[in-house]
Scaffold this active site. Structure first.
Site, PDB file in Angstrom:
ATOM      1  N   LYS A 184      90.230 -37.938  29.067  1.00 50.46           N
ATOM      2  CA  LYS A 184      89.536 -37.724  30.137  1.00 50.46           C
ATOM      3  C   LYS A 184      88.017 -37.394  29.523  1.00 50.46           C
ATOM      4  O   LYS A 184      87.650 -36.056  29.288  1.00 50.46           O
ATOM      5  CB  LYS A 184      90.043 -36.433  30.980  1.00 50.46           C
ATOM      6  CG  LYS A 184      89.002 -36.546  32.394  1.00 50.46           C
ATOM      7  CD  LYS A 184      88.929 -34.956  32.810  1.00 50.46           C
ATOM      8  CE  LYS A 184      87.738 -34.276  32.094  1.00 50.46           C
ATOM      9  NZ  LYS A 184      86.364 -34.738  32.417  1.00 50.46           N
ATOM     10  N   GLU A 260      88.779 -26.818  20.896  1.00 51.67           N
ATOM     11  CA  GLU A 260      87.619 -26.933  19.885  1.00 51.67           C
ATOM     12  C   GLU A 260      86.610 -26.126  20.967  1.00 51.67           C
ATOM     13  O   GLU A 260      86.231 -27.058  21.951  1.00 51.67           O
ATOM     14  CB  GLU A 260      87.346 -28.287  19.656  1.00 51.67           C
ATOM     15  CG  GLU A 260      88.060 -28.779  18.486  1.00 51.67           C
ATOM     16  CD  GLU A 260      88.107 -28.013  17.214  1.00 51.67           C
ATOM     17  OE1 GLU A 260      86.996 -27.362  17.110  1.00 51.67           O
ATOM     18  OE2 GLU A 260      88.882 -28.346  16.311  1.00 51.67           O
TER      19      GLU A 260
HETATM   20  P1  NAD Z   1      82.775 -27.934  29.547  1.00 53.00           P
HETATM   21  O1  NAD Z   1      83.546 -27.010  29.179  1.00 53.00           O
HETATM   22  O2  NAD Z   1      81.892 -27.691  30.509  1.00 53.00           O
HETATM   23  O3  NAD Z   1      83.237 -29.556  29.899  1.00 53.00           O
HETATM   24  C1  NAD Z   1      83.920 -30.018  28.643  1.00 53.00           C
HETATM   25  C2  NAD Z   1      85.094 -31.001  29.363  1.00 53.00           C
HETATM   26  O4  NAD Z   1      85.922 -30.221  30.206  1.00 53.00           O
HETATM   27  C3  NAD Z   1      84.401 -32.121  30.408  1.00 53.00           C
HETATM   28  O5  NAD Z   1      85.110 -33.358  30.234  1.00 53.00           O
HETATM   29  C4  NAD Z   1      84.531 -31.484  31.558  1.00 53.00           C
HETATM   30  O6  NAD Z   1      84.628 -32.493  32.672  1.00 53.00           O
HETATM   31  C5  NAD Z   1      85.828 -30.804  31.536  1.00 53.00           C
HETATM   32  N1  NAD Z   1      86.160 -29.644  32.263  1.00 53.00           N
HETATM   33  C6  NAD Z   1      85.514 -28.870  33.027  1.00 53.00           C
HETATM   34  N2  NAD Z   1      86.062 -27.875  33.674  1.00 53.00           N
HETATM   35  C7  NAD Z   1      87.256 -28.322  33.658  1.00 53.00           C
HETATM   36  C8  NAD Z   1      88.462 -27.866  34.196  1.00 53.00           C
HETATM   37  N3  NAD Z   1      88.587 -26.895  35.297  1.00 53.00           N
HETATM   38  N4  NAD Z   1      89.887 -28.299  34.040  1.00 53.00           N
HETATM   39  C9  NAD Z   1      89.656 -29.315  33.093  1.00 53.00           C
HETATM   40  N5  NAD Z   1      88.778 -29.968  32.474  1.00 53.00           N
HETATM   41  C10 NAD Z   1      87.335 -29.483  32.874  1.00 53.00           C
HETATM   42  O7  NAD Z   1      81.771 -28.323  28.376  1.00 53.00           O
HETATM   43  P2  NAD Z   1      80.420 -29.310  28.112  1.00 53.00           P
HETATM   44  O8  NAD Z   1      79.326 -28.835  28.670  1.00 53.00           O
HETATM   45  O9  NAD Z   1      80.907 -30.725  28.495  1.00 53.00           O
HETATM   46  O10 NAD Z   1      80.128 -29.348  26.616  1.00 53.00           O
HETATM   47  C11 NAD Z   1      79.239 -28.273  25.892  1.00 53.00           C
HETATM   48  C12 NAD Z   1      80.456 -27.478  25.215  1.00 53.00           C
HETATM   49  O11 NAD Z   1      81.278 -27.801  24.522  1.00 53.00           O
HETATM   50  C13 NAD Z   1      79.651 -26.199  24.343  1.00 53.00           C
HETATM   51  O12 NAD Z   1      80.002 -25.110  24.792  1.00 53.00           O
HETATM   52  C14 NAD Z   1      79.981 -26.585  22.984  1.00 53.00           C
HETATM   53  O13 NAD Z   1      79.806 -25.529  22.100  1.00 53.00           O
HETATM   54  C15 NAD Z   1      81.412 -27.159  23.314  1.00 53.00           C
HETATM   55  N6  NAD Z   1      81.767 -28.085  22.058  1.00 53.00           N
HETATM   56  C16 NAD Z   1      82.605 -27.711  21.182  1.00 53.00           C
HETATM   57  C17 NAD Z   1      82.894 -28.490  20.034  1.00 53.00           C
HETATM   58  C18 NAD Z   1      83.761 -28.005  19.209  1.00 53.00           C
HETATM   59  O14 NAD Z   1      84.218 -28.891  18.438  1.00 53.00           O
HETATM   60  N7  NAD Z   1      84.148 -26.697  18.929  1.00 53.00           N
HETATM   61  C19 NAD Z   1      82.380 -29.699  20.084  1.00 53.00           C
HETATM   62  C20 NAD Z   1      81.293 -30.297  20.936  1.00 53.00           C
HETATM   63  C21 NAD Z   1      81.187 -29.257  22.090  1.00 53.00           C
END
Ligand code: NAD
Length: 487
Positions: A184, A260
């Protein structure tokens, strides 16, 4: 589907399926709009699946599971290897798609495609080296044989900041382990994921082994999949806030989770550092992806003796960066993903300025079209400002002055996160001693970039659970099975 006029020439129709991909079948539709962050203009529209579609995806992954699990490791390996080769052949088209939907500079997008493809090559190699164990019990009563089996159907959720690499970092080990998956991708950046699925088909991934659906209802779709007892794994990359929600949801059916999550990386520069090397590293650690990286340096702690020279050098470098749309080859800093992202950065910077910080360059969002925030350096930032606690996820470098090693360690560890950290010092013994005391999953010593498919990527504290990449990444998608054997 419409594409930015400037890019219609690049757009390889074979890669732009832009529909749900379930059980080897493509289904086009509408409901999710993908925007070009450099203009805010509509780029493409893709299907928005229903809960029933998500259930069909689990059915498809289930139908393919036994066959994929029984496929010899060598054959799984060769499919992944072909997928790597196809990504490499189509690197320019994939980089273009990433630039279009994510906004990052073309050089960053090219770097991402190379990094992403490497996960398929690495796991093509690891697929044939799945470990097992044979031991004798201390009492001599029997033998202990440990096998590793594929864990089962895996739901993979990825963020928008690395649309290709976050997907391959999960699909590679999952397929190598013998699992079938449902990916997803974030709704902001689904086009790259669909394009990669097209290449997977061409590489010989059987129908149902990889299913892809993006959604405007991530909570509803994910909860429905997690409630299905056939789903045994959730591998999530995204924010810590969403990670917490998903851990609670997965607990209801005790689904294994790899997480992650967010970061708040300290970047520590000691007086004895090579200043030019520290500045080079700072620019990579801060400005890869315009700061939209979980490993991005979020807090620069610089020792008093080198502080002013570091701020002057960093300011000059940040000021010289060319801001613009990612597809302009001159661009070094592209737009942020959304207007909301710009608002968040603006709030953090404004609060820091109000608390006594000073911007040596940048400090205000741009008012032109698109979601731009200029490269910014802040000095004299109070150590308890909100910008020191929250992920900035943008091109802003707050600099804090420190005196002693103990103070640097205390400041660096003063966060709920523990993903990445950086240390610059010519004294390797000192860097290692300090590094041992930093609460982090990954540490760059005299390096601004640490990501590598062959290394274990992940965090401690609230930055996550488990590791991706490296020799252990495949085990996140396997369960050990113990046979007590007497003969
Ligand atoms: P996000 O948490 O808003 O979204 C990540 C994913 O989760 C997206 O696909 C989103 O559609 C989905 N999502 C959102 N709400 C959900 C729910 N209730 N149930 C299931 N899925 C849901 O994060 P973002 O804004 O897309 O990405 C940025 C964040 O990701 C930052 O905090 C960054 O540090 C983190 N990140 C971490 C790593 C790592 O390897 N640790 C790598 C890249 C990004």
């Amino acid at each position: 589907m419409t594409f930015h006029a400037k890019f219609s020439g690049y757009a390889d129709p074979a890669l732009h399926a832009a529909g749900l991909y379930i059980g080897g079948k493509w289904q086009s539709g509408s409901g999710i709009t993908v925007l070009d962050p450099s203009t805010g203009n509509l780029l493409a529209e893709v299907a928005d699946p229903s809960i029933e579609d998500a259930q069909r995806a689990v059915d498809a992954a289930d139908a393919a599971a036994a066959g994929w699990r029984a496929t010899p490791a060598r054959q799984r390996s060769e499919i992944l290897r072909r997928w790597y080769q196809l990504m490499t052949q189509h690197a320019e088209e994939l980089a273009t798609l990433i630039v279009l939907e994510n906004g990052k500079a073309l050089a960053d997008a090219r770097g991402e495609v190379a990094y992403a493809a490497e996960f398929f090559r690495w796991y093509a190699e690891e697929a044939t080296r799945i470990p097992g164990e044979f031991r004798h019990t201390p009492s001599g009563s029997h033998n202990i044989l440990v096998d590793h089996e594929p864990i089962g159907i895996a739901v993979l959720i990825t963020p928008w900041n690395f649309p290709a690499a976050m997907a391959t970092r999960k699909i590679g080990p999952a397929l190598a382990a013998g699992c079938t998956v449902i990916l997803k991708p974030a709704s902001e950046t689904p086009l790259t994921a669909y394009a990669m699925a097209r290449l997977g088909e061409e590489a010989g991934v059987p129908p149902g082994v990889v299913n892809v659906l993006t959604t405007s209802n991530p909570g509803g779709i994910t909860n429905a999949m997690l409630a299905d007892p056939r789903v045994r794994k959730l591998s999530f990359t995204g924010s810590t806030g969403v990670g917490r929600v998903l851990l609670a949801e997965a607990a209801k059916s005790v689904v294994s989770c790899s997480m992650e999550l967010g970061g708040n990386a300290p970047f520590i520069v000691f007086d004895d550092a090579d200043l030019e090397a520290a500045l080079d590293g700072a620019m990579i650690a801060k400005m890869r992806n315009a700061g939209e990286a979980c490993t991005a340096a979020n807090r620069f702690y610089v020792q008093a003796g080198i502080h002013d020279a570091f701020v002057a050098g960093l300011t000059a470098r940040m000021k010289s960066l060319k801001l613009g749309p990612g597809y302009d080859p001159e661009t070094q800093c592209g737009p942020m993903i959304t207007q909301n992202a710009v608002r968040k950065i603006d709030r953090l910077v404004s609060e820091a300025l109000a608390a006594g910080a000073r911007a040596t360059t940048g400090g205000k969002p741009l008012t032109e079209n698109g979601y731009f925030y200029p490269p910014t350096v802040l000095e004299n930032v109070p150590v308890n400002a909100s910008i020191a606690r929250e992920e900035i996820f943008g091109p802003v470098a707050p600099v804090y002055k420190f005196e002693s090693d103990d103070e640097a360690i205390r400041l660096a560890n003063n966060t709920e996160y523990g993903l990445a950290a950086y240390i610059y010092s010519r004294d390797l013994k000192r860097a290692m001693k300090v590094g041992k005391r930093i609460e982090t999953g990954m540490l760059g010593i005299n390096r601004g970039l640490m990501s590598d498919p062959a290394a274990p990527f992940g965090g401690v504290k609230q930055s996550g659970l488990g590791r991706e990449g490296g020799v252990t990444g495949i085990l996140e998608f396997m369960e050990p099975k113990y046979f007590a054997v007497d003969y």
